[in-house]
Enzyme design. Sequence first.
Site, PDB file in Angstrom:
ATOM      1  N   HIS A  45       0.857  -1.192   0.000  1.00  9.47           N
ATOM      2  CA  HIS A  45       0.000   0.000   0.000  1.00  9.47           C
ATOM      3  C   HIS A  45       0.894   1.244   0.000  1.00  9.47           C
ATOM      4  CE1 HIS A  45      -2.796   2.801   2.466  1.00  9.47           C
ATOM      5  NE2 HIS A  45      -3.214   2.792   1.220  1.00  9.47           N
ATOM      6  N   HIS A  95       1.621  11.780  -1.259  1.00  2.16           N
ATOM      7  CA  HIS A  95       0.638  11.283  -0.317  1.00  2.16           C
ATOM      8  C   HIS A  95      -0.335  12.395   0.046  1.00  2.16           C
ATOM      9  CE1 HIS A  95      -0.095   8.348   3.253  1.00  2.16           C
ATOM     10  NE2 HIS A  95      -1.099   8.428   2.421  1.00  2.16           N
TER      11      HIS A  95
END
Length: 353
Positions: A45, A95
Amino acid sequence: MLSKSLHLLLLLPAALRLAFAQTACNNSPDLCQRAYNNITHLGAHDSPFVRDASTGYSVSGNQYYNTTVQLQAGVRLLSAQTQTNTTSGQLSVCHTSCSLLDAGTLRSWLREVNTWLVANPNDVVTVLLVNGASSSAAEIAAEYEAAGISRIAYTPTATSATEEWPSLQSLISNGTRLLNFVATLADNTGAPYLMNEFDYIFENSYQNTAPTDFSCTANRPDSVANNTSIALASGMMPLMNHFLYDQEALFEMPNDTYLATTNAPSGGVGNLGSSATQCTDEYGRAPTFVLVDFFNVGPAISTVDRLNGVTAPVGRTAISTAVMNESTSGATMSAGLNVLLCLTVLAIGLGFA
Ligand SMILES: *[C@@H]1O[C@H](CO)[C@@H](O)[C@H](O)[C@H]1NC(C)=O
Ligand SMILES: *[C@@H]1O[C@H](CO)[C@@H](O)[C@H](O)[C@H]1NC(C)=O
Ligand SMILES: *[C@@H]1O[C@H](CO)[C@@H](O)[C@H](O)[C@H]1NC(C)=O
Ligand SMILES: *[C@@H]1O[C@H](CO)[C@@H](O)[C@H](O)[C@H]1NC(C)=O
Ligand SMILES: *[C@@H]1O[C@H](CO)[C@@H](O)[C@H](O)[C@H]1NC(C)=O
Ligand SMILES: *[C@@H]1O[C@H](CO)[C@@H](O)[C@H](O)[C@H]1NC(C)=O
Ligand SMILES: *[C@@H]1O[C@H](CO)[C@@H](O)[C@H](O)[C@H]1NC(C)=O
């Protein structure tokens, strides 16, 4: 006797030795003839978002080791999120926001994946991009081309879950060892190898903050939410999210204090092994993808090996299974936390995993 065979081996032409070395597909000869959708791929992930010295041990990191190390250790699905770096204007892997964790341009990350694939010609790898920048197929394809990686991308024959996925060996022999999913990409005109994730894959919920939260029930796409059997009957491949976020944090930070249990093959509420078994029972088949944070811990790969029936993997580089806790990273961590708190408001509600 032993030294004699060793001697013979050394005399073998390089090409033939290579052929021997290549009899494994994705670390096992037993997987070569299995269909792409009939094995379980271990997923990292947020693969490029690393919590190590290179990011000042960023709390936004989801992995302790970079993409190359992940692949070398057996990870075969790499998820990442794209955003536009507003300073450079370049499509990047970031992110939630490029101010939070900027892992560079998409093309440079894809180049890293390409370098590994070139060095490992008998491996099939999947890239799953969260299209945070809402890019067009052409914009993403430009990155693939700049990275020189589009040449090995697989193009599906169907634009739906009825796709008949080739075996790993066919993908390898055909030179199409890179499968690419984008969430979401409604129109892939011009780059048919960029597959709209939710045309082919369904996922369980990823927003879990307690080990009792894990569920195998289909959650995305909306069209099959709470309707797992419909998803399965359509041929969609199950992607099992299995990571925990911190309960208290406003921003979605990985829970690393419970990590050793979350990624474990057995033992403790919410361990990966038990969840994988439960999902396999509910689905009547193993999940195609298992997506974890900090993949080295557990180690997560042992659950995937069990699902694949692989007992003697070859060609992997062993890696520490240690959790790197806050004390490992010290002061740099608090600096990262300050930045994080400033950005919390920005990030809340954007819904980026
Ligand atoms: C996977 O392959 C096995 C045999 O190798 C077969 O029994 C099973 O039904 C297949 N499952 C799926 C989901 O394709
Ligand atoms: C990945 O990490 C390894 C080990 O820390 C390092 O040697 C290597 O240079 C890194 N690779 C990239 C592309 O950053
Ligand atoms: C964006 O890209 C520039 C130029 O590569 C880089 O210096 C900067 O750190 C990146 N991130 C942000 C938030 O601008
Ligand atoms: C291999 O490539 C050929 C030519 O592009 C194509 O016709 C065939 O369907 C491919 N096979 C697989 C298994 O992908
Ligand atoms: C699915 O079920 C959950 C829990 O019962 C519910 O909160 C959610 O709204 C449902 N989603 C859909 C799309 O039906
Ligand atoms: C699942 O999907 C079927 C077919 O669309 C529908 O008839 C059924 O009501 C759905 N079930 C749930 C629980 O949403
Ligand atoms: C991580 O999850 C465990 C298990 O629910 C919990 O006890 C712990 O408080 C969580 N850690 C953080 C930092 O939220």
